[in-house]
Write an enzyme that holds these catalytic residues in place. Structure first.
Site, PDB file in Angstrom:
ATOM      1  N   ASP A 249      -8.611 -27.712 -10.519  1.00 53.69           N
ATOM      2  CA  ASP A 249      -7.506 -27.055 -10.928  1.00 53.69           C
ATOM      3  C   ASP A 249      -5.987 -27.495 -11.025  1.00 53.69           C
ATOM      4  OD1 ASP A 249      -6.720 -24.243 -11.891  1.00 53.69           O
ATOM      5  OD2 ASP A 249      -5.886 -24.104  -9.696  1.00 53.69           O
ATOM      6  N   SER A 304       0.353 -13.460 -14.710  1.00 50.19           N
ATOM      7  CA  SER A 304       1.231 -12.120 -14.385  1.00 50.19           C
ATOM      8  C   SER A 304       2.375 -12.774 -13.458  1.00 50.19           C
ATOM      9  CB  SER A 304       0.661 -11.127 -13.741  1.00 50.19           C
ATOM     10  OG  SER A 304       0.011 -11.541 -12.743  1.00 50.19           O
ATOM     11  N   CYS A 306       3.171 -16.088 -13.425  1.00 51.29           N
ATOM     12  CA  CYS A 306       3.682 -17.500 -14.011  1.00 51.29           C
ATOM     13  C   CYS A 306       4.929 -17.545 -14.582  1.00 51.29           C
ATOM     14  CB  CYS A 306       2.679 -17.887 -15.129  1.00 51.29           C
ATOM     15  SG  CYS A 306       0.903 -18.034 -14.567  1.00 51.29           S
ATOM     16  N   ASP A 341      -8.275 -17.916 -18.441  1.00 51.38           N
ATOM     17  CA  ASP A 341      -7.548 -17.644 -17.219  1.00 51.38           C
ATOM     18  C   ASP A 341      -6.206 -17.203 -17.320  1.00 51.38           C
ATOM     19  OD1 ASP A 341      -6.694 -17.794 -14.562  1.00 51.38           O
ATOM     20  OD2 ASP A 341      -6.668 -20.118 -14.699  1.00 51.38           O
ATOM     21  N   GLY A 342      -6.100 -16.033 -16.955  1.00 47.00           N
ATOM     22  CA  GLY A 342      -4.662 -15.381 -16.687  1.00 47.00           C
ATOM     23  C   GLY A 342      -4.241 -14.435 -17.809  1.00 47.00           C
ATOM     24  N   SER A 365      -3.983 -11.000 -10.502  1.00 48.45           N
ATOM     25  CA  SER A 365      -3.151  -9.888  -9.887  1.00 48.45           C
ATOM     26  C   SER A 365      -3.908  -8.638  -9.961  1.00 48.45           C
ATOM     27  CB  SER A 365      -2.069  -9.917 -10.834  1.00 48.45           C
ATOM     28  OG  SER A 365      -0.987 -10.718 -10.602  1.00 48.45           O
ATOM     29  N   ARG A 389       1.064 -13.778  -4.966  1.00 45.05           N
ATOM     30  CA  ARG A 389       2.064 -14.867  -5.202  1.00 45.05           C
ATOM     31  C   ARG A 389       1.401 -16.035  -5.938  1.00 45.05           C
ATOM     32  NH1 ARG A 389       2.812 -17.179   0.896  1.00 45.05           N
ATOM     33  NH2 ARG A 389       0.912 -18.468   0.883  1.00 45.05           N
ATOM     34  N   GLY A 390       2.335 -16.372  -7.075  1.00 46.78           N
ATOM     35  CA  GLY A 390       1.705 -17.801  -7.927  1.00 46.78           C
ATOM     36  C   GLY A 390       1.542 -18.756  -6.871  1.00 46.78           C
ATOM     37  N   MET A 391       0.539 -19.571  -7.310  1.00 50.35           N
ATOM     38  CA  MET A 391       0.467 -20.665  -6.460  1.00 50.35           C
ATOM     39  C   MET A 391       1.479 -21.784  -6.552  1.00 50.35           C
ATOM     40  SD  MET A 391      -2.003 -19.660  -4.572  1.00 50.35           S
ATOM     41  CE  MET A 391      -1.683 -20.925  -3.704  1.00 50.35           C
TER      42      MET A 391
HETATM   43  P1  XMP Z   1      -3.429 -13.016 -13.464  1.00 51.41           P
HETATM   44  O1  XMP Z   1      -2.628 -12.810 -14.842  1.00 51.41           O
HETATM   45  O2  XMP Z   1      -4.663 -12.719 -13.656  1.00 51.41           O
HETATM   46  O3  XMP Z   1      -3.391 -14.767 -13.686  1.00 51.41           O
HETATM   47  O4  XMP Z   1      -2.600 -12.768 -12.296  1.00 51.41           O
HETATM   48  C1  XMP Z   1      -3.822 -15.503 -12.765  1.00 51.41           C
HETATM   49  C2  XMP Z   1      -3.852 -16.936 -13.133  1.00 51.41           C
HETATM   50  O5  XMP Z   1      -2.308 -17.333 -12.924  1.00 51.41           O
HETATM   51  C3  XMP Z   1      -2.302 -18.946 -12.723  1.00 51.41           C
HETATM   52  N1  XMP Z   1      -1.268 -18.925 -11.854  1.00 51.41           N
HETATM   53  C4  XMP Z   1      -0.062 -19.732 -12.065  1.00 51.41           C
HETATM   54  N2  XMP Z   1       0.405 -19.984 -13.191  1.00 51.41           N
HETATM   55  N3  XMP Z   1       2.521 -20.581 -11.817  1.00 51.41           N
HETATM   56  C5  XMP Z   1       1.592 -20.554 -13.133  1.00 51.41           C
HETATM   57  O6  XMP Z   1       2.366 -21.018 -14.137  1.00 51.41           O
HETATM   58  C6  XMP Z   1       2.024 -20.125 -10.762  1.00 51.41           C
HETATM   59  O7  XMP Z   1       2.580 -20.119  -9.570  1.00 51.41           O
HETATM   60  C7  XMP Z   1       0.632 -19.712 -10.966  1.00 51.41           C
HETATM   61  N4  XMP Z   1      -0.212 -19.009  -9.882  1.00 51.41           N
HETATM   62  C8  XMP Z   1      -1.460 -18.908 -10.506  1.00 51.41           C
HETATM   63  C9  XMP Z   1      -3.701 -19.507 -12.567  1.00 51.41           C
HETATM   64  O8  XMP Z   1      -4.516 -20.005 -13.540  1.00 51.41           O
HETATM   65  C10 XMP Z   1      -4.614 -18.100 -12.186  1.00 51.41           C
HETATM   66  O9  XMP Z   1      -5.684 -18.271 -12.294  1.00 51.41           O
END
Ligand code: XMP
Length: 486
Positions: A249, A304, A306, A341-342, A365, A389-391
Site C-alpha cells: 500500500d 473521505s 484524503c 479504494d475510497g 470511514s 484519521r487519514g493515514m
Molecule cells: P474512505 O472514503 O472509505 O476511503 O474513507 C478510505 C481510503 O482512503 C485512503 N486514505 C488516504 N488517502 N490521505 C489520502 O490521500 C490519507 O491520509 C489517507 N488515509 C487513507 C486509503 O486508500 C483508504 O483505503
C-alpha cells in the site's frame, strides 16, 4: 502540457440505467467475487488498512460476513503478526502451532501462558515437540499444594485422545462427543504435535456459512506492507503467521520503487497473493499487474479523509479511475481483479464502482464508527462518535513516530511538526454499532442493484452497465427532497 479530452467522473456524477431483469427475487443473485485469482469472497467488500478501521476485531467480523479485513501496517512486525494470528485463531476447526508448555515447567508457567493468550488448556510437549500430555485450567485449579510441575498436574499422553492430521471435522466432532473432551491434539505419525482441535471451533465450523475461510476453515485476513527496507522480513513473518493476502500500500503506487517491490515480492514469495496500489490510470494498473500483482488497488484521493488532491493537485475522479484501470488491464489482456479504494458513501456508490469494472471495494470511514474498529467511542455534542484519521494526517504521523519511539503521543517531542505536510485529516464519524449491520445494508443494496442491472452476478452487472451522466438537478432529485426528514 496538455489537457486530456476526457471528463473525469465520480459516483455522484452518474446513475446506472435500469435494464430488463431476469431476477425475480433479490435472494437469487450471486454477490461473490474474486479478490485475487486465488481468493474468492462471498461479498465484494474489504475494510481499509487504516489504524482507525482495521485490526483483528474488524478483520474477524469482516471475514465472518464473507468479506475481508486488511490489518494496517503502522505497528511493529510483532504486533502485526499478533493481529493476524488472532484472526487465524478465531475460527477454524484446527489450530496450527497451538500453545504448548514443556512437562518440566513449573505449573505457574502454564498458568501464565494460559492467561497471556486467553486459552483454557495447553498441550504438554517434550524437548522434541512430541505429545506428553494435556493440562487445563481445571487441573491447575484443583492441583494440591505439593504439585509443582506441569508433569505432575497434567493428564498423561496415554489418557489423552489425539488424532492424525487427516481427521475431518465430522470425525473430530464425533470423537469430542464420544470421549466428552474439550480438545484433541493433532499429532503426526512420529507423535509430533502439529495442531489442536477444540470443541468450540468444531461447533462453530458451519459448512453452510458464507464466511471467508481458508482450506483449514480459518478466517481469511489481509495485511498491509510498505516498500521500505525491512518489509521483506515483515512479509515473511506475516506469511508464516498465515496471512492470506498481502497489500502493498503506497500513496502513489505507479512509482519505480513500488513496481520493483512487486517484482521482488513475486520473486521471493511466488505463492503469495499480492495486492498492489494505489493507482488511478491505465498505465499504473497495467504496470503493477505486469510486475506480478494479483490485484490492483485503485484510488488517488477519493477517500473521505484524503486531502491529496488539495495538497498536491493530483488525482482522478474515482469512477473514471476505475474505468481507466479496467480498460488498461483489458487492453493488455490481463485478467487481474481491481479493488476500488475510497469514496464509498453508500451501497449505490459500491454498485457503481463494481459496474465500472471493480471486483471489490475497500471502505474506510463508513466502517470507522463501528464497534469493531479500533478505539473507544466518545461523546461529542451529546452524540456518540468515533475518531477516523487519514493515514497521511498529522495525527497519524505523530502516532507513528510516537510508536516508533515507544513514547506517548501527547508527550513533548523534539520533532518539528511544522515540517510535516499532511495529505489527510482527522475527523469524527457517528458511532454505528456492529459492522455486520452495515454490511447487511450494503449487501442488500447490492442485491437490489444487481436486479435493476438485469444481472445475476457482478460480472453480468459489468457487462450490462450503462451509465448516464446527471446534472446538479439530477443529483438533488436522487436524494430525498422536499420533505422534512424525521
Ligand atoms: P474512505 O472514503 O472509505 O476511503 O474513507 C478510505 C481510503 O482512503 C485512503 N486514505 C488516504 N488517502 N490521505 C489520502 O490521500 C490519507 O491520509 C489517507 N488515509 C487513507 C486509503 O486508500 C483508504 O483505503
Amino acid at each position: 502540457m496538455r489537457i486530456r479530452a476526457q471528463k473525469g467522473l465520480t459516483f455522484d456524477d452518474v446513475l446506472l440505467v435500469p435494464k430488463r431483469s431476469p431476477v425475480a427475487s433479490r435472494r437469487d443473485v450471486d454477490t461473490s467475487t474474486c479478490l485475487t485469482g486465488k481468493v474468492r469472497l462471498h461479498i465484494p467488500i474489504l475494510s481499509a488498512n487504516m489504524d482507525t478501521v482495521t485490526e483483528a476485531a474488524m478483520a474477524i467480523a469482516m471475514a465472518q460476513a464473507g468479506g475481508l479485513g486488511v490489518i494496517h501496517r503502522f505497528m511493529s512486525v510483532e504486533q502485526q503478526v499478533r493481529q493476524v494470528r488472532k484472526v487465524k485463531r478465531a475460527q477454524g476447526f484446527m489450530v496450527e502451532n497451538p500453545y504448548t508448555v514443556v512437562a518440566e515447567a513449573p505449573i505457574d508457567d502454564a498458568r501464565q501462558i494460559m492467561e497471556q493468550h486467553g486459552v483454557g488448556g495447553l498441550i504438554v510437549i517434550d524437548g522434541a515437540n512430541r505429545l506428553v500430555g494435556m493440562i487445563t485450567r481445571r487441573d491447575l485449579l484443583l492441583a494440591p499444594p505439593g504439585v509443582l510441575t506441569v508433569r505432575e498436574a497434567m493428564t498423561p499422553a496415554e489418557r489423552v485422545v489425539s488424532v492424525g492430521p487427516s481427521v475431518s471435522s465430522e470425525q473430530a466432532r464425533a470423537l469430542l462427543y464420544e470421549h466428552r473432551v474439550e480438545k484433541l491434539p493433532v499429532v503426526d505419525k512420529g507423535g509430533t504435535v502439529i495442531g489442536l482441535i477444540t470443541s468450540r471451533d468444531v461447533a462453530k465450523s458451519d459448512p453452510h456459512s458464507h464466511a471467508s475461510v481458508d482450506d483449514k476453515g480459518r478466517l481469511r485476513v489481509g495485511a498491509a506492507i510498505g516498500v521500505n527496507h525491512g518489509e521483506l522480513d515483515r512479509t515473511e513473518a506475516l506469511l508464516e503467521a498465515g496471512v492470506d493476502v498481502l497489500v502493498l500500500d503506497i500513496a502513489h503506487g505507479h512509482a519505480d520503487h513500488c513496481v520493483a517491490m512487486v517484482k521482488s515480492l513475486r520473486r521471493h514469495f511466488p505463492d503469495a497473493q499480492i495486492v498492489a496500489g494505489n493507482v488511478a490510470t491505465r498505465e499504473g494498473a497495467r504496470e503493477l499487474a505486469e510486475a506480478g500483482a494479483d490485484a490492483i488497488k485503485v484510488g488517488i484521493g477519493p477517500g473521505s479523509i484524503c486531502t491529496t488532491r488539495i495538497v498536491t493537485g493530483f488525482g482522478v475522479p474515482q469512477l473514471t479511475a476505475i474505468m481507466d484501470a479496467a480498460a488498461g488491464l483489458a487492453e493488455a489482456g490481463l485478467e487481474v481483479p481491481i479493488i476500488a479504494d475510497g469514496g464509498i458513501k453508500s451501497s449505490g456508490d459500491m454498485v457503481k464502482a463494481l459496474a465500472a469494472g471493480a471486483d471489490t471495494v475497500m471502505i474506510g470511514s463508513l466502517f470507522a464508527g463501528c464497534e469493531e474498529a479500533p478505539g473507544a467511542p466518545v461523546i461529542r455534542d451529546g452524540r456518540k462518535v468515533k475518531v477516523v484519521r487519514g493515514m497521511a494526517s498529522l495525527g497519524a504521523a505523530m502516532g507513528r513516530r510516537a510508536t516508533e519511539k515507544g513514547m506517548d503521543e501527547s508527550a513533548e517531542d523534539q520533532e518539528d511538526w511544522d515540517k510535516v505536510v499532511p495529505e489527510g485529516v482527522e475527523a469524527v464519524v457517528p458511532y454505528r454499532g456492529h459492522v455486520a449491520e452495515i454490511l447487511y445494508q450494503l449487501v442488500g443494496g447490492l442485491r437490489s442493484g444487481l436486479s435493476y442491472g438485469g444481472a445475476c452476478t457482478i460480472k453480468d452487472l459489468q457487462r450490462n452497465a450503462e451509465f448516464i451522466e446527471i446534472t446538479a438537478a439530477g443529483v438533488r432529485e436522487s436524494g430525498s427532497h422536499d420533505v422534512r426528514k424525521l
